[in-house]
Design a protein around this motif. Structure first.
Motif, PDB file in Angstrom:
ATOM      1  N   LEU A 192      33.509 -13.633  -0.070  1.00 42.02           N
ATOM      2  CA  LEU A 192      32.048 -13.532  -0.193  1.00 42.02           C
ATOM      3  C   LEU A 192      31.556 -12.280   0.514  1.00 42.02           C
ATOM      4  CD1 LEU A 192      30.832 -17.182   0.584  1.00 42.02           C
ATOM      5  CD2 LEU A 192      31.317 -16.161  -1.648  1.00 42.02           C
ATOM      6  N   ALA A 193      30.396 -11.803   0.117  1.00 42.84           N
ATOM      7  CA  ALA A 193      29.760 -10.687   0.810  1.00 42.84           C
ATOM      8  C   ALA A 193      29.469 -11.102   2.248  1.00 42.84           C
ATOM      9  CB  ALA A 193      28.469 -10.294   0.110  1.00 42.84           C
ATOM     10  N   ARG A 194      29.623 -10.172   3.174  1.00 46.43           N
ATOM     11  CA  ARG A 194      29.430 -10.481   4.593  1.00 46.43           C
ATOM     12  C   ARG A 194      28.064 -11.124   4.869  1.00 46.43           C
ATOM     13  NH1 ARG A 194      32.451  -8.786   8.790  1.00 46.43           N
ATOM     14  NH2 ARG A 194      33.541  -7.292   7.467  1.00 46.43           N
ATOM     15  N   SER A 195      27.049 -10.677   4.150  1.00 41.83           N
ATOM     16  CA  SER A 195      25.685 -11.176   4.371  1.00 41.83           C
ATOM     17  C   SER A 195      25.505 -12.636   3.952  1.00 41.83           C
ATOM     18  CB  SER A 195      24.679 -10.311   3.607  1.00 41.83           C
ATOM     19  OG  SER A 195      24.968 -10.343   2.212  1.00 41.83           O
ATOM     20  N   LYS A 196      26.446 -13.143   3.152  1.00 43.31           N
ATOM     21  CA  LYS A 196      26.313 -14.514   2.640  1.00 43.31           C
ATOM     22  C   LYS A 196      27.214 -15.523   3.349  1.00 43.31           C
ATOM     23  CE  LYS A 196      25.009 -13.012  -2.021  1.00 43.31           C
ATOM     24  NZ  LYS A 196      25.380 -13.041  -3.455  1.00 43.31           N
ATOM     25  N   ARG A 197      28.083 -15.039   4.224  1.00 43.80           N
ATOM     26  CA  ARG A 197      29.119 -15.916   4.781  1.00 43.80           C
ATOM     27  C   ARG A 197      28.574 -17.022   5.677  1.00 43.80           C
ATOM     28  NH1 ARG A 197      33.521 -11.128   6.204  1.00 43.80           N
ATOM     29  NH2 ARG A 197      33.745 -10.419   4.049  1.00 43.80           N
ATOM     30  N   CYS A 198      27.707 -16.669   6.596  1.00 42.04           N
ATOM     31  CA  CYS A 198      27.191 -17.681   7.547  1.00 42.04           C
ATOM     32  C   CYS A 198      26.448 -18.787   6.812  1.00 42.04           C
ATOM     33  CB  CYS A 198      26.276 -17.029   8.579  1.00 42.04           C
ATOM     34  SG  CYS A 198      27.187 -16.085   9.820  1.00 42.04           S
TER      35      CYS A 198
END
Length: 200
Positions: A148-154
């Protein structure tokens, strides 16, 4: 001083009716469905490419595998569940093996792995209920975070935890990029060496 894994070695594999190895300071079990990335997590966490055997074939781990870390505590790899191609009798045996281990009173903490990209399965929810039933402290780890894109992981990790029925938090982890490794190491230190936290 930051906690590090200085040594890691395979100790033994345990099947139904086998004797468990002598107890150590702590025992951290790793559970998750087949192909969720348990072996890859163990290898990346310990900095050893071939410590735990990885396979493209789900259901490869059929025994409980014990690894001794820092000569002091165990990381315990449990068989993956939910591999439909395994014979029913084999699946039942795995279930008995896992449940027998969870009820043994030896488990200090469980790392439950869920795939960050997918909604938890019925068997994931069942495993989570087992963990709650046996009152074992746990940490959720959302694997394959690099997909996943880093911005969507959390957000994706939190959503997966919530769908499992847990508080909405999981460590987003990638065995290839090592994202989440530092946080997981600090969790291990807190579990195995709680006295270190008192000294800080």
């Amino acid at each position: 001083m930051d906690f590090t894994i200085k040594s890691a070695e395979f100790v033994t594999s345990v099947g139904l009716g086998s004797t468990l190895p002598e107890q150590r300071r702590a025992e951290i079990a790793i559970v998750g469905k087949s192909n969720v990335g348990k072996s890859s997590l163990i290898n990346s966490l310990c900095g050893r490419n071939k410590l735990a055997k990885t396979s493209q074939t789900p259901g490869k781990t059929r025994l409980i595998n014990y690894f001794l870390l820092n000569g002091d505590f165990y990381l315990v790899d449990l068989p993956g569940y939910g591999y439909a191609a395994a014979p029913k009798a084999e699946q039942e045996k795995w279930g008995q093996l896992i449940e027998g281990y969870l009820s043994s009173g030896r488990v200090t903490h469980i790392y439950m792995l869920i795939d960050i990209r997918h909604e938890p399965t019925v068997l994931d929810r069942q495993m989570f209920r087992y963990i709650l039933y046996y009152a074992i402290p746990y940490t959720l780890i959302a694997t394959k975070a690099d997909k996943l894109a880093r911005s969507k992981r959390c957000a994706a990790a939190s959503a997966a935890a919530k769908l499992l029925g847990a508080p909405p938090y999981a460590i987003a982890y990638s065995s290839s990029s090592l994202d989440g490794r530092a946080e997981l190491l600090s969790r291990i230190e807190a579990v195995v060496y709680p006295e270190n936290l008192l000294e800080q």
